[in-house]
Motif scaffolding. Structure first.
Motif, PDB file in Angstrom:
ATOM      1  N   GLY A 118     -21.392 -18.445   3.321  1.00 12.61           N
ATOM      2  CA  GLY A 118     -22.321 -17.717   2.606  1.00 12.61           C
ATOM      3  C   GLY A 118     -21.985 -16.312   2.171  1.00 12.61           C
ATOM      4  O   GLY A 118     -22.828 -15.435   1.411  1.00 12.61           O
ATOM      5  N   ILE A 119     -20.790 -15.915   2.237  1.00 12.14           N
ATOM      6  CA  ILE A 119     -20.310 -14.706   1.867  1.00 12.14           C
ATOM      7  C   ILE A 119     -20.286 -14.217   0.297  1.00 12.14           C
ATOM      8  O   ILE A 119     -20.534 -13.222  -0.104  1.00 12.14           O
ATOM      9  N   THR A 120     -20.674 -15.412  -0.267  1.00 17.72           N
ATOM     10  CA  THR A 120     -20.728 -15.167  -1.881  1.00 17.72           C
ATOM     11  C   THR A 120     -21.924 -14.259  -2.145  1.00 17.72           C
ATOM     12  O   THR A 120     -22.077 -13.872  -3.158  1.00 17.72           O
ATOM     13  N   ARG A 121     -22.867 -14.320  -1.465  1.00 20.20           N
ATOM     14  CA  ARG A 121     -23.889 -13.559  -1.699  1.00 20.20           C
ATOM     15  C   ARG A 121     -23.685 -11.975  -1.408  1.00 20.20           C
ATOM     16  O   ARG A 121     -23.979 -11.261  -2.249  1.00 20.20           O
ATOM     17  N   THR A 122     -22.892 -11.931  -0.622  1.00 13.61           N
ATOM     18  CA  THR A 122     -22.468 -10.327  -0.296  1.00 13.61           C
ATOM     19  C   THR A 122     -21.427  -9.936  -1.148  1.00 13.61           C
ATOM     20  O   THR A 122     -21.561  -8.725  -1.561  1.00 13.61           O
ATOM     21  N   TYR A 123     -20.491 -10.603  -1.276  1.00 16.73           N
ATOM     22  CA  TYR A 123     -19.321 -10.108  -2.045  1.00 16.73           C
ATOM     23  C   TYR A 123     -19.264 -11.540  -3.350  1.00 16.73           C
ATOM     24  O   TYR A 123     -18.270 -12.683  -2.936  1.00 16.73           O
ATOM     25  N   PRO A 124     -19.944 -11.591  -4.360  1.00 19.33           N
ATOM     26  CA  PRO A 124     -19.813 -12.764  -5.294  1.00 19.33           C
ATOM     27  C   PRO A 124     -18.667 -12.869  -5.883  1.00 19.33           C
ATOM     28  O   PRO A 124     -18.228 -13.816  -6.701  1.00 19.33           O
ATOM     29  N   ASN A 125     -17.664 -11.699  -5.913  1.00 19.99           N
ATOM     30  CA  ASN A 125     -16.275 -12.303  -6.385  1.00 19.99           C
ATOM     31  C   ASN A 125     -15.421 -13.263  -5.505  1.00 19.99           C
ATOM     32  O   ASN A 125     -14.613 -13.667  -6.093  1.00 19.99           O
ATOM     33  N   MET A 126     -16.004 -13.718  -4.292  1.00 15.87           N
ATOM     34  CA  MET A 126     -15.420 -14.638  -3.334  1.00 15.87           C
ATOM     35  C   MET A 126     -16.256 -15.779  -3.909  1.00 15.87           C
ATOM     36  O   MET A 126     -17.052 -16.223  -3.392  1.00 15.87           O
ATOM     37  N   ILE A 127     -15.596 -16.234  -5.149  1.00 17.54           N
ATOM     38  CA  ILE A 127     -16.285 -17.398  -5.922  1.00 17.54           C
ATOM     39  C   ILE A 127     -16.401 -18.558  -5.552  1.00 17.54           C
ATOM     40  O   ILE A 127     -17.157 -19.519  -5.976  1.00 17.54           O
ATOM     41  N   THR A 128     -15.211 -19.019  -4.912  1.00 13.71           N
ATOM     42  CA  THR A 128     -15.101 -20.528  -4.510  1.00 13.71           C
ATOM     43  C   THR A 128     -13.941 -20.391  -3.442  1.00 13.71           C
ATOM     44  O   THR A 128     -13.208 -19.543  -3.205  1.00 13.71           O
ATOM     45  N   ARG A 129     -13.921 -21.549  -2.743  1.00 14.00           N
ATOM     46  CA  ARG A 129     -12.724 -21.846  -1.967  1.00 14.00           C
ATOM     47  C   ARG A 129     -12.692 -23.558  -1.720  1.00 14.00           C
ATOM     48  O   ARG A 129     -13.264 -24.268  -2.035  1.00 14.00           O
ATOM     49  N   LEU A 154     -18.954 -36.245   0.950  1.00 10.86           N
ATOM     50  CA  LEU A 154     -18.842 -34.533   0.798  1.00 10.86           C
ATOM     51  C   LEU A 154     -20.156 -33.980   0.402  1.00 10.86           C
ATOM     52  O   LEU A 154     -20.164 -32.858   1.006  1.00 10.86           O
ATOM     53  N   PRO A 155     -20.972 -34.469  -0.502  1.00 12.85           N
ATOM     54  CA  PRO A 155     -22.181 -33.502  -0.796  1.00 12.85           C
ATOM     55  C   PRO A 155     -22.969 -33.296   0.321  1.00 12.85           C
ATOM     56  O   PRO A 155     -23.661 -32.585   0.484  1.00 12.85           O
ATOM     57  N   PHE A 156     -23.111 -34.233   1.522  1.00 11.71           N
ATOM     58  CA  PHE A 156     -23.638 -34.188   2.202  1.00 11.71           C
ATOM     59  C   PHE A 156     -23.075 -33.583   3.787  1.00 11.71           C
ATOM     60  O   PHE A 156     -23.670 -33.337   4.768  1.00 11.71           O
ATOM     61  N   THR A 157     -21.891 -33.242   3.652  1.00 11.13           N
ATOM     62  CA  THR A 157     -21.032 -32.647   4.658  1.00 11.13           C
ATOM     63  C   THR A 157     -20.610 -31.282   4.166  1.00 11.13           C
ATOM     64  O   THR A 157     -21.050 -30.277   4.283  1.00 11.13           O
ATOM     65  N   ARG A 158     -19.115 -31.405   3.776  1.00  6.68           N
ATOM     66  CA  ARG A 158     -18.478 -29.929   3.513  1.00  6.68           C
ATOM     67  C   ARG A 158     -19.232 -29.170   2.507  1.00  6.68           C
ATOM     68  O   ARG A 158     -19.346 -27.940   2.757  1.00  6.68           O
ATOM     69  N   MET A 159     -19.985 -29.621   1.481  1.00  2.00           N
ATOM     70  CA  MET A 159     -20.615 -29.030   0.515  1.00  2.00           C
ATOM     71  C   MET A 159     -21.748 -28.269   0.844  1.00  2.00           C
ATOM     72  O   MET A 159     -22.190 -27.250   0.440  1.00  2.00           O
ATOM     73  N   LEU A 160     -22.276 -28.655   2.164  1.00  2.00           N
ATOM     74  CA  LEU A 160     -23.728 -27.797   2.700  1.00  2.00           C
ATOM     75  C   LEU A 160     -23.091 -26.406   3.189  1.00  2.00           C
ATOM     76  O   LEU A 160     -24.020 -25.522   3.129  1.00  2.00           O
ATOM     77  N   ALA A 161     -21.778 -26.273   3.424  1.00  2.00           N
ATOM     78  CA  ALA A 161     -21.412 -24.882   3.828  1.00  2.00           C
ATOM     79  C   ALA A 161     -21.356 -23.679   2.628  1.00  2.00           C
ATOM     80  O   ALA A 161     -21.379 -22.808   2.783  1.00  2.00           O
ATOM     81  N   GLY A 162     -21.163 -24.672   1.482  1.00  2.00           N
ATOM     82  CA  GLY A 162     -21.075 -23.605   0.299  1.00  2.00           C
ATOM     83  C   GLY A 162     -19.775 -24.289  -0.895  1.00  2.00           C
ATOM     84  O   GLY A 162     -19.612 -25.439  -0.642  1.00  2.00           O
ATOM     85  N   PRO A 163     -19.584 -23.481  -1.617  1.00  4.19           N
ATOM     86  CA  PRO A 163     -18.556 -24.014  -2.946  1.00  4.19           C
ATOM     87  C   PRO A 163     -17.454 -24.658  -2.456  1.00  4.19           C
ATOM     88  O   PRO A 163     -16.866 -23.966  -1.579  1.00  4.19           O
ATOM     89  N   MET A 164     -17.036 -25.407  -2.921  1.00 10.45           N
ATOM     90  CA  MET A 164     -15.761 -26.322  -2.822  1.00 10.45           C
ATOM     91  C   MET A 164     -14.967 -26.441  -3.892  1.00 10.45           C
ATOM     92  O   MET A 164     -15.357 -27.086  -5.072  1.00 10.45           O
ATOM     93  N   ASP A 165     -13.741 -26.113  -4.059  1.00  2.16           N
ATOM     94  CA  ASP A 165     -12.653 -26.303  -5.179  1.00  2.16           C
ATOM     95  C   ASP A 165     -12.171 -27.455  -4.902  1.00  2.16           C
ATOM     96  O   ASP A 165     -10.936 -27.728  -4.647  1.00  2.16           O
ATOM     97  N   TYR A 166     -12.802 -28.560  -5.113  1.00  3.63           N
ATOM     98  CA  TYR A 166     -12.285 -29.969  -5.144  1.00  3.63           C
ATOM     99  C   TYR A 166     -11.504 -30.149  -6.407  1.00  3.63           C
ATOM    100  O   TYR A 166     -10.458 -31.265  -6.243  1.00  3.63           O
ATOM    101  N   THR A 167     -11.300 -29.442  -7.407  1.00  4.09           N
ATOM    102  CA  THR A 167     -10.449 -29.819  -8.526  1.00  4.09           C
ATOM    103  C   THR A 167     -10.640 -31.110  -9.260  1.00  4.09           C
ATOM    104  O   THR A 167      -9.587 -31.618  -9.287  1.00  4.09           O
ATOM    105  N   PRO A 168     -11.823 -31.558  -9.735  1.00  2.00           N
ATOM    106  CA  PRO A 168     -12.025 -32.858 -10.356  1.00  2.00           C
ATOM    107  C   PRO A 168     -11.478 -32.869 -11.669  1.00  2.00           C
ATOM    108  O   PRO A 168     -10.800 -31.912 -12.257  1.00  2.00           O
TER     109      PRO A 168
END
Length: 665
Positions: A449-460, A483-497
């Motif tokens: 959730g650090i994207t709220r505080t530092y929105p330059n941390m845009i994905t990972r 993945l949408p019901f597990t990893r993505m619950l924590a925040g943005p994910m750079d899956y690279t589709p």
């Protein structure tokens, strides 16, 4: 800064939502706190040991579970406390995020209980417990304090537990190699009894508590503290306790020191997300809400968007001027703002001679940047983490990148989340913000959730994403729909589709250029279903130009004003509607079994709409590249039929459309 769009309020509450039951001799003190709409109740019990439990919709989801710490050269802190003070407050605000991951306006409404505890024995060590209860979950954190004379205190273990009744089904990412991990694993469906003391389960961990209750455990606001994992033990009453395992400091054994501190140390928030359906968990903003407001005075330079990527994934790296210009052209043609220059742009990496301030001799960086600017594209640069940290030269490098006009940095191969590495992340994010650089961490731990505080941390990253098609058989439709019901619950994910060389699962083989074992429509759906404000497209432009679906990639945004999950079940399918301005985008992903869904359209305001649809062709089971495109009209409230092939998908763009209602279908 995060703009507050409805006034925040924090004030002491009367005892109607928090009350203390004064115990008879030998019985525990109990503190109860409810969520704003009273669907969740937390009970904190102070007895010989301190514990908590959670009731959701009148049913217990977390049985009394332990709290506390183990410390080096000190007795454990787990009970024998007296309460020095208690404070009950409520907080309610609606704020506007800089980066709209799910919603343009985020409601942050909770009731809070703060307890300051002191041991009754001669040590008199203090511990603060803070519980926040939302309508969609519970979060709590500790604060530890300096004890006695100044000097390092050392945490060797956190005693936080999550005790479940019965043998619930769970989706678990197990890291068998230990704590040094890029957190790229499948979330396997298993019973909680299949977990053991030796298990190192990553977060988020999803569990189906009962037919009307789903819970996901994760953490938020990780700072100056290691990430946590879960093991499991069976209790005498057959309940299962998931217990906390902290990543040890470098060069410490697994049972060694996890964190050092002098004065006060707040831990990250321990989060239990709760919902009646798994899809509602996806809509939750609790992880962002538990972080502080934007710390960047003027974040107007932070821009989300799609990026081209120079052929690392879909073929071998060719680090030369023509290749880079080809991908800049790709981004320009599709209307994307970014192009990512990946590894080898500064020559050999992870070597003493590596210099992240000097481009490889075959590259002319001024020419590249001038060419990109003429095409209205900005460039990102890949960096190896050890090269960033070598000689502590990243401040110099970041200042140089800012002078070049670089948009962001992708830093790779950290593969740790111990206290020292967590602090390094924060150092890098803040330094990047000072030089107007966006950040994408790969080889990374989960978001918090650090994207709220530092929105330059845009994905990972921290996800087993599309690149795994290149060298494994592990990316399955079941994995993609989990993945949408597990990893993505924590925040943005750079899956690279974005893989356009689509084949059936039987046809799939590891090769270069890389094949993708799901349909073209499933690949398009990933751009709607998966959340990443910096969305990196993995494909070579030669495989995209003129192909079905290219026109969708030219239209899909990467941030959203609203998110509503229409239906779904982990490992089976998911259908999500997301709004951008006046347009809605629907993305649906399917597992290996073809299915037809009928989804509601109650998310639409009254009126008629035009739908531009990309759906699996009738013979997509044989040729997954085939797409059926159509345009229909629809009246709001009319259910929408979605047909998906084996390993298939569906996308649609919905826009208001004025027609004679007699012709609405």
């Amino acid at each position: 800064m995060n703009r507050i769009i409805r006034g925040a309020a924090r004030y002491k509450k009367s005892s109607f939502f928090v009350f203390l039951l004064f115990a008879l001799p030998g019985l525990a003190q109990q503190y109860n706190i409810t969520s704003p709409c009273k669907n969740i109740t937390v009970q904190v019990s102070n007895d010989a040991g301190i514990s908590y439990s959670i009731v959701y919709n009148d049913k217990t989801v977390i049985l009394p579970s332990p709290l506390g710490f183990e410390l080096e050269n000190e007795p454990a802190m787990k009970g024998g406390f007296k309460v020095l003070s208690q404070e009950e407050t409520t907080f309610n605000e609606t704020w506007e995020p800089v980066i709209k991951i799910k919603h343009a306006a985020v409601v942050n409404h909770y009731n809070e209980l703060n307890l300051l505890l002191a041991e009754k024995d001669s040590l008199m060590r203090h511990l603060r417990l803070c519980f926040r209860v939302y309508d969609d979950g519970v979060a709590f954190r500790y604060t530890l304090y300096r004890s006695g004379k100044p000097g390092n205190r050392q945490i060797t273990g956190e005693l936080t537990g999550f005790r479940f009744a019965g043998d619930q089904k769970a989706w678990v990412a197990e890291y068998k190699s230990g704590y040094a991990s890029s957190q790229e694993a499948e979330f396997a469906a298993k019973a909680l009894t299949d977990m053991h003391i030796s298990t190192k389960a990553g977060l988020p961990l999803l569990t189906k508590v009962n037919e009307n209750a789903w819970a996901a455990i994760t953490e938020a606001e990780i700072d100056n503290y290691p990430g946590f994992y879960l093991g499991a033990s069976r209790q005498a009453d057959s309940s299962i306790t998931l217990f906390t395992k902290l990543a040890p400091l470098p060069h410490e054994p697994e049972d060694g020191v996890k964190a050092r501190f002098d004065d006060s140390l707040p831990t990250p928030w321990r989060v239990i997300m709760l919902a009646a359906t798994p899809g509602k968990l996806i809509e939750s903003e609790i992880v962002q809400n538990l972080n502080k407001p934007c710390a960047i005075a003027d974040p107007s330079w932070i821009k989300p968007g799609m990026s081209a990527w120079d052929h690392w994934w879909s073929g071998e790296v060719k680090m030369d001027m023509p290749t880079i210009k080809t991908y800049i052209d790709y981004a320009s043609r599709e209307g994307w703002p970014y192009m990512l220059i990946d590894w080898q742009w500064y020559g050999p990496f992870n070597q003493p001679v590596a210099d992240i301030t000097k481009p490889a001799p075959q590259l002319n960086m001024p020419e590249i940047l001038q060419y990109a600017a003429a095409k209205k594209v900005r460039c990102w640069l890949w960096l190896y983490s050890a090269d960033v940290n070598r000689n502590n030269n990243f401040e110099k490098a970041f200042a140089l990148y800012e002078s070049w006009g670089i948009a962001g940095i992708k830093i790779d191969f950290m593969d740790r989340d111990d206290q020292e590495m967590v602090n390094w992340y924060h150092q890098i994010i803040k330094a990047a913000a000072a030089h107007h650089l966006l950040v994408d961490f790969h080889g990374a731990y989960k978001p918090d959730g650090i994207t709220r505080t530092y929105p330059n941390m845009i994905t990972r990253e921290g996800v087993m994403g599309e690149e795994y098609y290149k060298f494994s058989n592990r990316v399955t439709p079941e994995h993609n729909t989990t993945l949408p019901f597990t990893r993505m619950l924590a925040g943005p994910m750079d899956y690279t589709p974005g893989g356009f060389l689509n084949v059936t699962q039987k046809q799939f083989k590891q090769q270069s250029p890389t094949l993708v074992s799901n349909t073209r429509c499933a690949e398009l759906a990933k751009f709607v279903v998966y959340e990443s404000p910096f969305m990196v497209n993995c494909e070579h432009p030669g495989n995209v130009y003129g192909q079905p679906g290219e026109n969708f990639l030219q239209q899909v945004p990467t941030t959203w004003d609203d998110t509503q999950v229409l239906d779904g079940y982990p490992g089976e399918f998911v259908a999500i509607a997301r709004r951008s301005g006046n347009s809605w985008f629907i993305g649906a992903l399917n597992n290996s079994k073809g299915r037809t869904l009928k989804v509601p359209t109650g998310f639409l305001s009254a009126g008629n709409y035009q739908l531009q649809i990309w759906t699996d062709a009738k013979d997509a089971d044989v040729d997954p590249k085939k797409v059926q495109q159509s345009t229909i009209t629809l009246k709001a409230g009319t259910p929408l039929t979605i047909r998906m092939s084996n390993a298939g998908g569906y996308v649609a763009i919905i826009k208001p459309f004025t027609i004679n209602s007699d012709h609405a279908k």
